[in-house]
Design a protein around this motif. Structure first.
Motif, PDB file in Angstrom:
ATOM      1  N   LEU A 130       0.836  -1.202   0.000  1.00  0.00           N
ATOM      2  CA  LEU A 130       0.000   0.000   0.000  1.00  0.00           C
ATOM      3  C   LEU A 130       0.872   1.254   0.000  1.00  0.00           C
ATOM      4  O   LEU A 130       2.027   1.220   0.421  1.00  0.00           O
ATOM      5  CB  LEU A 130      -0.894   0.036   1.244  1.00  0.00           C
ATOM      6  CG  LEU A 130      -1.877  -1.106   1.447  1.00  0.00           C
ATOM      7  CD1 LEU A 130      -2.451  -1.076   2.859  1.00  0.00           C
ATOM      8  CD2 LEU A 130      -2.984  -1.039   0.414  1.00  0.00           C
ATOM      9  N   THR A 131       0.263   2.344  -0.445  1.00  0.00           N
ATOM     10  CA  THR A 131       0.884   3.665  -0.331  1.00  0.00           C
ATOM     11  C   THR A 131      -0.054   4.539   0.491  1.00  0.00           C
ATOM     12  O   THR A 131      -1.259   4.582   0.219  1.00  0.00           O
ATOM     13  CB  THR A 131       1.114   4.296  -1.717  1.00  0.00           C
ATOM     14  OG1 THR A 131       2.012   3.462  -2.457  1.00  0.00           O
ATOM     15  CG2 THR A 131       1.709   5.693  -1.603  1.00  0.00           C
ATOM     16  N   ALA A 132       0.500   5.212   1.487  1.00  0.00           N
ATOM     17  CA  ALA A 132      -0.277   6.121   2.335  1.00  0.00           C
ATOM     18  C   ALA A 132      -0.265   7.519   1.726  1.00  0.00           C
ATOM     19  O   ALA A 132       0.747   7.961   1.184  1.00  0.00           O
ATOM     20  CB  ALA A 132       0.314   6.163   3.739  1.00  0.00           C
ATOM     21  N   HIS A 133      -1.400   8.188   1.852  1.00  0.00           N
ATOM     22  CA  HIS A 133      -1.533   9.566   1.382  1.00  0.00           C
ATOM     23  C   HIS A 133      -2.031  10.405   2.555  1.00  0.00           C
ATOM     24  O   HIS A 133      -3.067  10.091   3.145  1.00  0.00           O
ATOM     25  CB  HIS A 133      -2.519   9.650   0.215  1.00  0.00           C
ATOM     26  CG  HIS A 133      -2.171   8.727  -0.898  1.00  0.00           C
ATOM     27  ND1 HIS A 133      -1.211   9.022  -1.835  1.00  0.00           N
ATOM     28  CD2 HIS A 133      -2.627   7.486  -1.199  1.00  0.00           C
ATOM     29  CE1 HIS A 133      -1.105   8.017  -2.683  1.00  0.00           C
ATOM     30  NE2 HIS A 133      -1.944   7.073  -2.316  1.00  0.00           N
ATOM     31  N   PHE A 134      -1.302  11.454   2.867  1.00  0.00           N
ATOM     32  CA  PHE A 134      -1.620  12.296   4.007  1.00  0.00           C
ATOM     33  C   PHE A 134      -2.251  13.597   3.531  1.00  0.00           C
ATOM     34  O   PHE A 134      -1.780  14.213   2.581  1.00  0.00           O
ATOM     35  CB  PHE A 134      -0.353  12.600   4.812  1.00  0.00           C
ATOM     36  CG  PHE A 134       0.322  11.355   5.316  1.00  0.00           C
ATOM     37  CD1 PHE A 134      -0.066  10.790   6.513  1.00  0.00           C
ATOM     38  CD2 PHE A 134       1.325  10.736   4.584  1.00  0.00           C
ATOM     39  CE1 PHE A 134       0.538   9.633   6.983  1.00  0.00           C
ATOM     40  CE2 PHE A 134       1.938   9.583   5.037  1.00  0.00           C
ATOM     41  CZ  PHE A 134       1.541   9.032   6.237  1.00  0.00           C
ATOM     42  N   SER A 135      -3.316  14.004   4.201  1.00  0.00           N
ATOM     43  CA  SER A 135      -3.986  15.250   3.854  1.00  0.00           C
ATOM     44  C   SER A 135      -4.643  15.819   5.109  1.00  0.00           C
ATOM     45  O   SER A 135      -4.643  15.192   6.163  1.00  0.00           O
ATOM     46  CB  SER A 135      -5.032  15.012   2.763  1.00  0.00           C
ATOM     47  OG  SER A 135      -6.029  14.114   3.217  1.00  0.00           O
ATOM     48  N   VAL A 136      -5.193  17.005   4.958  1.00  0.00           N
ATOM     49  CA  VAL A 136      -5.912  17.657   6.040  1.00  0.00           C
ATOM     50  C   VAL A 136      -7.355  17.833   5.593  1.00  0.00           C
ATOM     51  O   VAL A 136      -7.625  18.328   4.495  1.00  0.00           O
ATOM     52  CB  VAL A 136      -5.283  19.027   6.387  1.00  0.00           C
ATOM     53  CG1 VAL A 136      -6.099  19.750   7.448  1.00  0.00           C
ATOM     54  CG2 VAL A 136      -3.846  18.844   6.845  1.00  0.00           C
ATOM     55  N   ARG A 144      -5.647  13.361   8.027  1.00  0.00           N
ATOM     56  CA  ARG A 144      -6.232  12.066   7.684  1.00  0.00           C
ATOM     57  C   ARG A 144      -5.283  11.329   6.753  1.00  0.00           C
ATOM     58  O   ARG A 144      -4.466  11.946   6.064  1.00  0.00           O
ATOM     59  CB  ARG A 144      -7.617  12.220   7.082  1.00  0.00           C
ATOM     60  CG  ARG A 144      -7.642  12.931   5.760  1.00  0.00           C
ATOM     61  CD  ARG A 144      -9.054  13.004   5.218  1.00  0.00           C
ATOM     62  NE  ARG A 144      -9.059  13.838   4.027  1.00  0.00           N
ATOM     63  CZ  ARG A 144     -10.130  14.317   3.454  1.00  0.00           C
ATOM     64  NH1 ARG A 144     -11.313  14.051   3.952  1.00  0.00           N
ATOM     65  NH2 ARG A 144     -10.038  15.062   2.381  1.00  0.00           N
ATOM     66  N   VAL A 145      -5.416  10.023   6.764  1.00  0.00           N
ATOM     67  CA  VAL A 145      -4.589   9.165   5.927  1.00  0.00           C
ATOM     68  C   VAL A 145      -5.504   8.274   5.112  1.00  0.00           C
ATOM     69  O   VAL A 145      -6.451   7.692   5.648  1.00  0.00           O
ATOM     70  CB  VAL A 145      -3.649   8.274   6.779  1.00  0.00           C
ATOM     71  CG1 VAL A 145      -2.751   7.433   5.891  1.00  0.00           C
ATOM     72  CG2 VAL A 145      -2.817   9.110   7.733  1.00  0.00           C
ATOM     73  N   THR A 146      -5.227   8.195   3.828  1.00  0.00           N
ATOM     74  CA  THR A 146      -5.917   7.249   2.960  1.00  0.00           C
ATOM     75  C   THR A 146      -4.852   6.372   2.313  1.00  0.00           C
ATOM     76  O   THR A 146      -3.670   6.735   2.291  1.00  0.00           O
ATOM     77  CB  THR A 146      -6.750   7.967   1.872  1.00  0.00           C
ATOM     78  OG1 THR A 146      -5.879   8.821   1.116  1.00  0.00           O
ATOM     79  CG2 THR A 146      -7.873   8.780   2.489  1.00  0.00           C
ATOM     80  N   TYR A 147      -5.284   5.231   1.806  1.00  0.00           N
ATOM     81  CA  TYR A 147      -4.341   4.270   1.239  1.00  0.00           C
ATOM     82  C   TYR A 147      -4.781   3.847  -0.152  1.00  0.00           C
ATOM     83  O   TYR A 147      -5.974   3.696  -0.412  1.00  0.00           O
ATOM     84  CB  TYR A 147      -4.252   3.024   2.136  1.00  0.00           C
ATOM     85  CG  TYR A 147      -3.767   3.345   3.521  1.00  0.00           C
ATOM     86  CD1 TYR A 147      -2.414   3.354   3.813  1.00  0.00           C
ATOM     87  CD2 TYR A 147      -4.657   3.654   4.547  1.00  0.00           C
ATOM     88  CE1 TYR A 147      -1.958   3.668   5.081  1.00  0.00           C
ATOM     89  CE2 TYR A 147      -4.208   3.956   5.826  1.00  0.00           C
ATOM     90  CZ  TYR A 147      -2.858   3.956   6.079  1.00  0.00           C
ATOM     91  OH  TYR A 147      -2.404   4.260   7.332  1.00  0.00           O
ATOM     92  N   THR A 148      -3.798   3.653  -1.019  1.00  0.00           N
ATOM     93  CA  THR A 148      -4.064   3.058  -2.324  1.00  0.00           C
ATOM     94  C   THR A 148      -3.244   1.778  -2.427  1.00  0.00           C
ATOM     95  O   THR A 148      -2.165   1.665  -1.833  1.00  0.00           O
ATOM     96  CB  THR A 148      -3.696   4.007  -3.494  1.00  0.00           C
ATOM     97  OG1 THR A 148      -2.351   4.473  -3.301  1.00  0.00           O
ATOM     98  CG2 THR A 148      -4.629   5.172  -3.569  1.00  0.00           C
TER      99      THR A 148
END
Length: 154
Positions: A130-136, A144-148
């Motif tokens: 997986l790759t984590a994506h960090f955003s506000v 928040r963190v989302t994953y692809t």
């Protein structure tokens, strides 16, 4: 120092700057210690594969510590089976993940998370990259963190 494996100690597995800062206990139970020992042996394989020092930044997390750092409620860090780490002499988190992907190392999850790698050795060994994506969140201002699925995926 309590040696867990060829390269890793119990002190590395239980150390947390956040736990120290907020006086949070982070001592393993017997089951967690068994998981930590197993994970250390498997992390030795990663260390040997990379031929570079592996520096854990987060390993075991008590429930209180996991909540404080905003960890997932079902995080493998709670069991001692997951490690966040870097290996600066080897390369970036993307370099490390791609190298592990091309190896025979067995894992449950391998996540490229910003400047570090998360690897879990949960006994399911699902081999999920997986790759984590960090955003506000613009509404709440909370991180928040989302994953692809996949490594290095945008």
């Amino acid at each position: 120092m309590s040696k867990l494996s060829k390269y890793f100690t119990l002190e590395e597995a239980t150390f947390s700057q956040t736990a120290t800062r907020f006086c949070i206990a982070n001592e393993p139970s017997i089951q967690q210690l068994q998981n930590i020992e197993s994970a250390a042996l498997q992390l030795d394989e990663v260390r040997d594969l990379l031929r570079a020092p592996v520096i854990p930044s987060s390993w075991l997390r008590s429930l209180q510590l996991n909540a404080k750092v905003g960890g997932a409620f079902d995080s493998a860090h709670l069991t001692g089976a997951a490690i966040d780490f870097g290996a600066p002499r080897f390369g970036t988190s993307l370099d490390i993940c791609n190298y592990i992907l091309r190896s025979s190392v067995k894992y449950d999850q391998l996540i490229q998370e910003g400047n570090w790698v998360h690897i879990s050795f949960d006994s399911r060994y699902r081999m999920i990259p997986l790759t984590a994506h960090f955003s506000v969140d613009p509404q709440t201002g909370k991180s928040r963190v989302t994953y692809t699925e996949g490594i290095g995926v945008n």
